[in-house]
Design a protein around this motif. Structure first.
Motif, PDB file in Angstrom:
ATOM      1  N   TYR A  82      -1.746 -53.027 -63.143  1.00 29.10           N
ATOM      2  CA  TYR A  82      -2.998 -52.439 -63.667  1.00 29.10           C
ATOM      3  C   TYR A  82      -3.491 -53.212 -64.887  1.00 29.10           C
ATOM      4  O   TYR A  82      -4.688 -53.469 -65.042  1.00 29.10           O
ATOM      5  CB  TYR A  82      -2.777 -50.967 -63.975  1.00 29.10           C
ATOM      6  N   GLU A  83      -2.568 -53.587 -65.759  1.00 28.52           N
ATOM      7  CA  GLU A  83      -2.931 -54.373 -66.937  1.00 28.52           C
ATOM      8  C   GLU A  83      -3.541 -55.716 -66.513  1.00 28.52           C
ATOM      9  O   GLU A  83      -4.552 -56.164 -67.080  1.00 28.52           O
ATOM     10  CB  GLU A  83      -1.687 -54.604 -67.808  1.00 28.52           C
ATOM     11  N   GLU A 126      -7.650 -57.397 -67.353  1.00 31.52           N
ATOM     12  CA  GLU A 126      -7.914 -58.721 -67.909  1.00 31.52           C
ATOM     13  C   GLU A 126      -8.850 -59.521 -66.987  1.00 31.52           C
ATOM     14  O   GLU A 126      -9.778 -60.200 -67.448  1.00 31.52           O
ATOM     15  CB  GLU A 126      -6.608 -59.486 -68.099  1.00 31.52           C
ATOM     16  N   LEU A 127      -8.649 -59.485 -65.738  1.00 31.82           N
ATOM     17  CA  LEU A 127      -9.489 -60.230 -64.781  1.00 31.82           C
ATOM     18  C   LEU A 127     -10.921 -59.705 -64.770  1.00 31.82           C
ATOM     19  O   LEU A 127     -11.887 -60.470 -64.591  1.00 31.82           O
ATOM     20  CB  LEU A 127      -8.893 -60.149 -63.362  1.00 31.82           C
ATOM     21  N   SER A 167     -14.537 -61.957 -65.479  1.00 29.59           N
ATOM     22  CA  SER A 167     -15.665 -62.020 -64.541  1.00 29.59           C
ATOM     23  C   SER A 167     -16.971 -61.670 -65.221  1.00 29.59           C
ATOM     24  O   SER A 167     -18.026 -62.273 -64.938  1.00 29.59           O
ATOM     25  CB  SER A 167     -15.407 -61.068 -63.353  1.00 29.59           C
ATOM     26  N   GLN A 168     -16.994 -60.717 -66.177  1.00 23.86           N
ATOM     27  CA  GLN A 168     -18.210 -60.363 -66.904  1.00 23.86           C
ATOM     28  C   GLN A 168     -18.723 -61.549 -67.723  1.00 23.86           C
ATOM     29  O   GLN A 168     -19.910 -61.845 -67.773  1.00 23.86           O
ATOM     30  CB  GLN A 168     -17.953 -59.167 -67.825  1.00 23.86           C
ATOM     31  N   ARG A 169     -17.798 -62.240 -68.428  1.00 28.41           N
ATOM     32  CA  ARG A 169     -18.178 -63.416 -69.201  1.00 28.41           C
ATOM     33  C   ARG A 169     -18.805 -64.488 -68.281  1.00 28.41           C
ATOM     34  O   ARG A 169     -19.828 -65.109 -68.623  1.00 28.41           O
ATOM     35  CB  ARG A 169     -16.964 -64.000 -69.906  1.00 28.41           C
TER      36      ARG A 169
END
Length: 1282
Positions: A792-793, A797-798, A802-804
């Motif tokens: 889950y952690e 992070e992934l 993806s937003q950036r």
């Protein structure tokens, strides 16, 4: 069309040489070719339905049935052209679905065919030299592909589809095994042959990619995808012990070896017989059929092998053998299993195997029987009944039974039942069988064999001869309607026999050629016959003489019949017409329309006529015969029809042909004129049984009864013994059973205790296992929770990464849009400037174009003006030319009219020539028919020649001995010549010859009296011999024959003598007649009666006499030649005499004129008295007062006394001289003629006549030539003698 209808009911026969000639339609129905039909036959219910061939078909060549059993393809030859007809079998009745007859490729005939697995495509193979394989989409008549399978004219035997694939094809033939695949509109070969080429006769698909192929050397190959996987050779086994025993029995029974059919080429059976003495023949695999367990294949004559799959390697092994059984009714039982198996097929349930053989037989066997009899050879059974294997030559029916009798070239006689459609009796013989006739009662048959004519009984299970006649090669025989007589033909003689006394009562002679057909009228008083000599005779049996006759030498007749009223005779022959004959003349001829009629039959009602043709069709027509083409034609046989017959009640028509088939037809007239009677008395059920057979069967029955009683006693005793044994065994078994039950109970208790222990242990183990499982589950849950947290952690992070990335990409897109808009603005400005420049250039170009158009219009006007001027000049020129052409055209029209007339005349000549050619073609067809009939006669004559060669060899030895005697007898030739010369000198004059002839006549009269006495003595001797010869039958027949011969000889002698007496006043003819009588009767009597004379002396006498007669004949010829020479001299001399007589007449006229002048002068001078001119003889008369004169010249003589000279002179050779010159004188050769006073004419020594009296001759002169005549004319006129 005619109102006479014929419906096919049943056929007895098979055409085995048609490719793929038998197959199953369903479990009970099979289809096979027979005649010119395909027959659907129900094996259980025994009915038949027919699929007729095409019109004008010349025979079927190949058959094929679709895998879904809906379609049947038939390959035929129709009018020398190949045709494929596809029938829909599901329709009732079967109807034609498609006809393939238009081909874009060369083809003579289609020899084999096959349907695809989905029944949409058809594969056909043509015959060499083309050898084309054609792939059809048959419903659309479209050729999908065509390929040539062979280029070396080798035979192709079979083609087939892969049972699961439409595109894969197999072709086998001589040196040929090809696998082809259909792709992209072509057929391409997918395999390559390796090793030596074999003669592949048959093949079958045993799976999707496996094919079993058989060769003529007895080898079997298994190919998988074109590669050879397995091979075996079929071994030839020696005949079984049963066959050996049969051959030993046959050798012991037959002590006489009968000769086989004489043929220059040995048959297959003869080759096999010859080779079997040295080595066993190589078996040929001519047929293969697959089934679920393996396949069946033919293994030589009369043998079929079954091969089944082995568990290892998927190969095949021989499981069992099936043989064709031995036929005990055959003259050679071993021949029955020497027939090749040509075709085999399994029923849909694989319960039945059917095979067809080269001898037109159908055999079947149930496969369950072969499984029961493992290890033993199984045997086929006849599917229906034994059939004819060759051309049928004889056909007959009877009245009291529903029987048909046939005989064939296969040397067999068969009796069929047309009511139950079964075979009643069948027997084969060692001699050839030519003809057969059935007695009206149905108990006897007359059969014509090659060596004898036999009268035979039809027994319950045999055909047995009871009387034989020495009539060789009888080709036609027939019982009378009443059955009391039968006629048998021997060459050109008809023998009439009585069925009661079994004696020959009449011999009818008159035909000059072979007799082809005979027929009785309804009351048996007349017999009609026809033959190859073109004669149709009607014989009166009461007198034994011809009553009427009709001879047409250009026609060779095939068959004849007579109407029920006995007034009209119907005859058919090689001239392709049907003739109605009455009162020795042809009333009417009906054309056969380019076919030859071979058989004819008329109904007993006289309203229906049926004829058979040379192409195997039957024509039904109404009587009186139609003038036009009004008849119904039915397809029946595939060869010329040999015989036809109607049953007594006119309900059934029977026909047989050279194809070996027998058809039965139901016939009726739509107008109701046919006989439709209900039989008052049913068919007879009596059967002939000999007394010995009955006694033997009664004896056998008694023996069997005693045997049954003994067996009953033995069985009762055996049953009691068995009951005792079984009761003891039952007690022992019950004791054993009770002991075993107790032991089993104890075992059961032990097993229960063990089971309880095992249950307890099982429960403890289950509890332990459940605890362990719960612990392990808890541990796994803890581990999995920790892993989920870590994952889950990583996911969070992934997401941030993806937003950036999305934000960065959006910025880049904005920058690209701004740069794009700036570049678009710059480009639009640049291109707008360019457009302005181009528009200015366009305006300048348009102004230049306008100026050029103006200049072009001005030049155009000038050119048009120049052209108008030129056109006017050209018009004037061409008008002149037109006038010239019209004038020439008129001339040519006149010439064409003349040419048309010539052309029309030439066309008429061409039409006449074409008509002549058509007439000549018709004559050629007729001559071809005559040639065919003559060829058949030649074949018969060749057989007779071969039979007579043996007698010729014996006679050649006798000729050699006679030649030696001739050499000795020739020594007497010179002596006899000298005697002949002396006899010529000793010939006396006619009167002496007449006296000698009278003496001979007296001697003949005495001889006549002597013959009368001999006849009376012979009659007395005959009466005495009758009393002596009653004791022995053989001597009685001989003496009766002698008596008849003697009586006939005496009658002939009396008749000839009576005829001879009519010539008693003509000595020469009388001498010839008496001499003929002497040669005819005296020498024959010497040959018959005088046995003591020496044959050598008699031959010497006849030879010398013949020599004298020959020399006499040569002398007569010389005399005739000399007489012709003398006659020419006579004519010449007579012409000279005529010219002289003319000169004499002229001189007489001059003398008369001078005398009249002298008379006038004397009257004037009155010196003499006046003389009347009537007293002067007329010119041409040689008579004066009492004197008569005869004028003769050299080489004139009196030959016939009593012939007037005036008659001779009035003939065309001699012009008339006078009617008063010697009425009793005539002329003949003489060197000099003297006329003497009241005497005779002197004759030279070589003349035949001694005296020839001439009345009133007073003076004589000698006149030898013209100069003598001129000198003597004054003396003749004055009457003085020089």
């Amino acid at each position: 069309m005619s109102t006479v209808v014929a419906q096919s009911l049943h056929v007895f026969g098979l055409r085995s040489h048609v490719s793929n000639n038998v197959f199953f339609f369903d479990e009970q129905i099979i289809i096979f070719p027979s005649g010119n039909h395909c027959v659907k036959y129900n094996v259980d219910q025994k009915w038949q339905k027919f699929i007729p061939g095409s019109d004008k078909s010349q025979g079927m060549l190949a058959l094929s049935i679709s895998p879904n059993r809906r379609y049947l393809a038939i390959s035929e030859t129709v009018q020398e052209k190949p045709v494929i007809t596809i029938y829909e079998l599901s329709a009732v009745p079967c109807r034609k679905r498609k006809v393939l007859n238009n081909f874009d490729f060369p083809v003579q005939k289609f020899i084999c065919m096959a349907f695809s697995p989905d029944s949409k495509y058809l594969l056909t193979q043509t015959s060499p030299p083309e050898s084309n394989l054609v792939y059809w989409l048959w419903e659309k008549q479209k050729i999908m592909a065509i390929v040539r399978t062979d280029t070396q004219n080798n035979a192709v035997y079979q083609v087939s589809f892969n049972p699961q694939d439409n595109t894969q094809i197999c072709v086998t033939g001589n040196g040929m095994f090809k696998l082809l695949r259909f792709a992209e509109g072509t057929l391409k070969q997918t395999n390559f042959q390796r090793g030596e080429p074999q003669n592949y006769l048959a093949h079958t698909w045993v799976s999707d990619d496996k094919i079993v192929v058989g060769t003529d050397a007895g080898r079997l190959f298994l190919f998988e995808s074109g590669d050879q996987r397995w091979e075996t050779s079929i071994t030839v086994r020696e005949p079984t012990s049963e066959m050996k025993n049969l051959s030993v029995i046959q050798e012991s029974e037959s002590l006489i070896e009968f000769p086989t059919v004489t043929s220059p080429v040995p048959s297959y059976e003869q080759v096999m017989m010859a080779s079997s003495h040295h080595q066993l023949p190589v078996p040929q695999v001519s047929a293969i059929a697959a089934y679920s367990k393996g396949f069946a294949c033919s293994a030589g004559p009369g043998r079929v092998l079954l091969f089944e799959k082995t568990e290892e390697k998927e190969f095949y092994r021989e499981s069992r053998e099936i043989r064709i059984p031995v036929d005990p009714r055959s003259n050679d039982p071993s021949q029955s299993d020497k027939q090749d198996v040509l075709c085999m097929c399994f029923s849909p349930s694989e319960e039945t195997l059917i095979a067809s053989t080269s001898k037109n037989q159908l055999y079947s066997i149930t496969m369950s029987l072969t499984e029961i009899s493992k290890g033993k050879t199984a045997h086929f059974e006849y599917l229906m009944y034994p059939l004819h294997s060759a051309s049928i030559t004889g056909l007959a029916t009877c009245i009291r039974k529903p029987l048909i009798a046939t005989c064939s070239v296969d040397r067999s006689v068969r009796i069929w039942n047309y009511e139950s459609n079964t075979l009643e009796l069948f027997k084969e013989y060692q001699e050839e069988v030519y003809t057969i006739s059935l007695h009206p009662s149905g108990h006897y048959v007359v059969v014509g064999f090659a060596d004898k004519l036999r009268l035979m009984n039809l027994l319950i299970d045999d055909i047995r001869s009871f009387k034989e006649y020495s009539v060789r090669g009888c080709k036609e025989c027939c019982f009378s309607n009443g059955g009391h007589l039968f006629a048998a033909v021997n060459g050109n003689v008809i023998h009439i026999f009585s069925t009661t006394s079994l004696e020959n009562i009449l011999n009818l002679k008159g035909h000059t050629g072979k007799i082809r057909s005979v027929a009785w009228n309804t009351d048996d008083s007349k017999l009609i016959s026809c033959g190859t000599d073109g004669a149709v005779y009607e014989w009166n049996l009461s007198t034994g003489k011809r009553q009427t006759e009709c001879v047409l030498k250009s026609c060779s007749y095939n068959c004849v019949t007579i109407s029920p009223d006995g007034k009209i005779i119907f005859a058919v022959g090689s001239d392709q017409t049907l003739k109605e004959i009455a009162d020795s003349s042809v009333l009417r001829e009906m054309s056969a329309f380019d076919v030859t009629y071979t058989a004819i039959v008329i109904s007993h009602s006289g309203r229906m006529v049926f004829v058979g043709t040379s192409v195997g069709t039957i024509r039904a027509m109404k009587y009186p015969l139609p003038l036009q083409k009004e008849f119904n034609e039915y397809q029946a046989h595939c060869g010329p029809i040999t015989k036809m017959s109607l049953t007594f009640d006119d309900q059934f028509l029977l026909s047989v042909a050279e194809d070996g088939c027998l058809f039965t037809w139901k016939v009726f007239d739509k107008d109701g004129w046919g006989i439709k009677r209900e039989r008052e008395v049913g068919f007879a059920e009596e059967v002939l049984v000999t007394k010995t057979d009955m006694e033997e069967k009664v004896q056998v029955m008694l023996e069997l009864k005693t045997r049954v009683e003994e067996l009953k006693m033995e069985n009762a005793y055996q049953l009691r013994l068995k009951d005792m044994n079984y009761s003891e065994k039952v007690k022992e078994l019950t004791d054993k059973f009770l002991q075993e039950v107790e032991s089993l109970k104890t075992k059961n208790q032990i097993l229960r205790t063990e089971k309880e222990k095992q249950d307890a242990l099982h429960r403890e183990r289950m509890d332990d296992l459940l605890e362990k499982q719960s612990r392990e589950l808890q541990d796994l849950e803890c581990c999995n929770n920790q892993k989920l947290l870590l994952e889950y952690e990583k996911y969070q992070e992934l997401q941030l990464k993806s937003q950036r990335m999305q934000e960065e990409y959006e910025k880049q897109l904005r920058d690209n849009d701004e740069t794009k808009s700036q570049a678009l603005e710059e480009l639009t400005e640049f291109y707008e400037a360019k457009l302005q420049e181009k528009t200015t250039l366009l305006e300048e170009v348009q102004e230049d174009v306008r100026q050029q158009l103006r200049e072009f219009e001005e030049t155009k006007k000038q050119i048009e003006e120049d052209e108008d001027r030129e056109i006017q000049g050209i018009k004037t020129k061409y008008e002149k030319k037109l006038r010239d052409e019209k004038e020439s055209n008129l001339r040519l029209r006149g010439e064409t009219g003349i040419m048309r007339k010539k052309f029309s005349s030439l066309q008429k000549e061409i039409e006449e020539r074409t008509n002549n050619t058509e007439i000549l073609k018709g004559e050629q067809v007729k001559l071809q028919g005559v040639i065919k009939s003559l060829e058949k006669d030649i074949l018969g004559l060749k057989q007779e020649i071969q039979e007579r060669d043996e007698t010729i060899q014996d006679k050649e030895k006798q000729i050699y001995d006679l030649k030696k005697k001739n050499q000795e007898l020739e020594k007497f030739k010179f002596v006899l010549d000298y005697k002949i010369k002396e006899l010529k000198k000793q010939i006396e004059p006619r009167e002496n010859e007449i006296k000698v002839m009278k003496e001979q006549i007296q001697e003949m009269e005495t001889e006549l009296e002597h013959f009368h006495k001999q006849n009376t003595q012979l009659e007395l001797n005959i009466t005495e011999l009758w009393q002596k010869l009653r004791a022995t039958d053989q001597e009685m027949h001989g003496e009766r024959q002698k008596e008849r011969d003697l009586e006939a000889l005496v009658k002939r002698f009396k008749m000839d003598l009576h005829n001879c007496v009519a010539y008693i006043q003509e000595p020469r003819q009388l001498k010839e007649k008496v001499r003929a009588l002497f040669e005819k009767y005296v020498q024959r009597a010497d040959m018959v009666e005088i046995t003591g004379l020496n044959s050598d002396l008699q031959q010497e006498y006849t030879r010398q006499r013949e020599h004298l007669e020959r020399s006499l004949a040569t002398l007569k010829k010389k005399v005739v030649k000399e007489s012709e020479l003398h006659r020419a001299d006579y004519v010449r001399i007579m012409q000279e005499n005529v010219s002289l007589i003319k000169e004499i007449n002229e001189l007489r006229r001059e003398l008369k004129f001078t005398r009249s002048q002298v008379y006038d002068l004397e009257a004037a001078l009155k010196l003499t008295k006046k003389i009347q001119p009537q007293d002067v003889p007329e010119a041409g008369n040689v008579t004066s007062g009492q004197e008569r004169w005869t004028l003769g010249s050299r080489d004139q003589w009196q030959t016939r006394a009593g012939l007037p000279l005036a008659f001779r002179a009035a003939s065309p050779e001699f012009p008339p001289v006078s009617a008063h010159i010697h009425p009793m004188a005539s002329w003949a050769p003489l060197h000099a003629t003297r006329l003497l006073f009241k005497g005779f004419v002197r004759t030279p020594p070589h003349s035949n006549t001694r005296k020839s009296r001439i009345l009133g001759v007073s003076k004589g002169f000698r006149i030898q030539n013209l100069s003598d005549l001129r000198k003597n004319i004054p003396y003749i006129l004055s009457g003085a003698v020089p």
